[in-house]
Design a protein around this motif. Sequence first.
Motif, short mmCIF file in Angstrom:
data_model
loop_
_atom_site.label_atom_id
_atom_site.label_comp_id
_atom_site.label_asym_id
_atom_site.label_seq_id
_atom_site.Cartn_x
_atom_site.Cartn_y
_atom_site.Cartn_z
N SER A 5 0.83 -1.21 0.00
CA SER A 5 0.00 0.00 0.00
C SER A 5 0.87 1.26 0.00
CB SER A 5 -0.96 -0.03 1.20
OG SER A 5 -1.84 1.06 1.17
N HIS A 6 0.71 2.12 1.01
CA HIS A 6 1.45 3.37 1.04
C HIS A 6 2.95 3.18 1.28
CE1 HIS A 6 -2.39 5.12 0.79
NE2 HIS A 6 -2.69 5.15 2.08
N PHE A 7 3.36 2.01 1.73
CA PHE A 7 4.77 1.75 2.01
C PHE A 7 5.45 1.04 0.83
CE2 PHE A 7 2.59 1.92 6.10
CZ PHE A 7 3.39 2.83 6.80
N LEU A 8 4.86 1.15 -0.36
CA LEU A 8 5.37 0.41 -1.50
C LEU A 8 6.78 0.83 -1.90
CD1 LEU A 8 3.66 1.70 -4.78
CD2 LEU A 8 3.90 3.05 -2.74
N TYR A 9 7.22 2.05 -1.51
CA TYR A 9 8.54 2.51 -1.94
C TYR A 9 9.64 2.06 -0.97
CZ TYR A 9 11.79 5.50 -4.46
OH TYR A 9 12.84 5.95 -5.23
N VAL A 10 9.29 1.50 0.18
CA VAL A 10 10.29 1.17 1.20
C VAL A 10 11.36 0.19 0.69
CG1 VAL A 10 10.64 0.08 3.46
CG2 VAL A 10 8.78 1.72 3.13
N PRO A 11 11.01 -0.92 -0.02
CA PRO A 11 12.07 -1.80 -0.53
C PRO A 11 13.03 -1.09 -1.47
CG PRO A 11 9.93 -2.86 -0.70
CD PRO A 11 9.67 -1.44 -0.35
N PHE A 12 12.52 -0.16 -2.26
CA PHE A 12 13.37 0.56 -3.22
C PHE A 12 14.28 1.56 -2.50
CE2 PHE A 12 9.37 -0.63 -5.31
CZ PHE A 12 9.86 -1.45 -6.31
N LEU A 13 13.82 2.07 -1.35
CA LEU A 13 14.68 2.95 -0.54
C LEU A 13 15.96 2.24 -0.14
CD1 LEU A 13 12.26 4.77 1.94
CD2 LEU A 13 13.60 5.78 0.12
#
Length: 496
Positions: A434-442
């Motif tokens: 959901s809203h945390f979808l960018y965390v792995p890419f960080l």
Amino acid sequence: MRPVNRLIQGRILLLTICAAGIGGTFQFGYNLSFMPGPRSHIQEFTNETWQARTGEPLPDHLILLMWSLIVSLYPLGGLFGALLAGPLAITLGRKKSLLVNNIFVVLAAILFGFSRKAGSFEMIMLGRLLVGVSAGVSMNIQPMYLGESAPKELRGAVAMSSAIFTALGIVMGQVVGLRELLGDPQAWPLLLASCLVPGVLQLASLPLLPESPRYLLIDCGDTEACLAALRRLRGSGDLARELEELEEERAACQGCRARRPWELFQHRALRRQVTSLVVLGSAMELCGNDLMYAYASSVFQKAGVPEAKVQYATIGTGSCELLMAIVSCVAVERMGRRVLLIGGYSLMACWGSIFTVALCLQSSFPWTLYLAVACIFASILSFGIGPAGVTGILATELFDQMARPAACMVCGALMWIMLFLVSLGFPFIMEALSHFLYVPFLGVCVCGAIYTGLFLPETKGKTLQEISEELHRLNFPRRAQGPTWRSPEVIQSTEL
């Protein structure tokens, strides 16, 4: 601005860059970016074709499956093209490989153009596979060709022109795919077949330009042809020093054969180069830039942009990458490769963190949606200034003449595999995080910046032979230090 002035003085070099780019990485960006436009039209055509054959319409999930196949065959073709690029570059040379590669473009354009008249969505699938093969070949050979043709003080800027043409292709694809142009329901076969135009331009211009001087001297052993190519590329300047450097590189490669891709992983002398290629090549595809493009439309709509106007806002994202690719082309010889990579990944991590916070707070603070929009543009700008262009230089600069084609094959295959996996897994990541979808890419961005700072040597202003010698010292640190000197035994009672 000295690199730009040198490019203007070397008109033949500038024309070589344009001729290689228009039928090379431009095609990759162009064929990648316009596909969202005709999506509904192609799905409707697929359903109508199936119904005309069987008398029954396709279920919705099968229509979606057909569309997924059409989209995913492009990176699959790119993987085949990347594996084909190395043998082509060795057998035919850099320039001839780019010219022969246009056979795939011509065949694909014919299939696209007649697919509706023939009532065959299979022709679209085959065409996407062929245009993917073309993109895979050109994306590997173009940076190799330009990097080997450029002088050392311009090598980074010239090689980074590949990123400029990729970004230019993305923008042109977004523009041509507008509803007012070829995004019309009746014009989608022409939109797909328009890949023929850049191919024809390359076929008309590239035969008039010289082959890579390094390939002519080191691979073919033709000193006269190499000198003639250098004269055309450099003008009337003194070529003695550059020819001497090429002869040194030729002597270093004497008696060696071109390496095969799997051999790169077996030699300790190539350990750091291969590790850098794999880590930073993977980081470029897994850093989340494609996610920003994919998520942009929905964020724009939530921020209040009318649905009919979203296509124009999306063009702005491609324009941002094009702008920063041009800036980085000028800056790479001033600031160096390491600074641009570390800065690009660090800024992407920063903007990605803010983007995640903005998505989490959008229900409580509606104005954070505008912050999310700003983060999308800022992240794409950060990607354009560093990872987008510098990563493509690595295979050219970190490997010698014998290993370079194999390195480009490995880099290209890795890129296309990662692109396929990201395309396949992105919908599931969106649904699960959901809203945390960018965390792995960080995490990928942070790791890319740290690896670059700790392990990637700076190559700015060095000849390819000097880079090879420095990497050899890094791969064999003890051998580079020389034998350890042992002093005579000290007699303690007489020591002063």
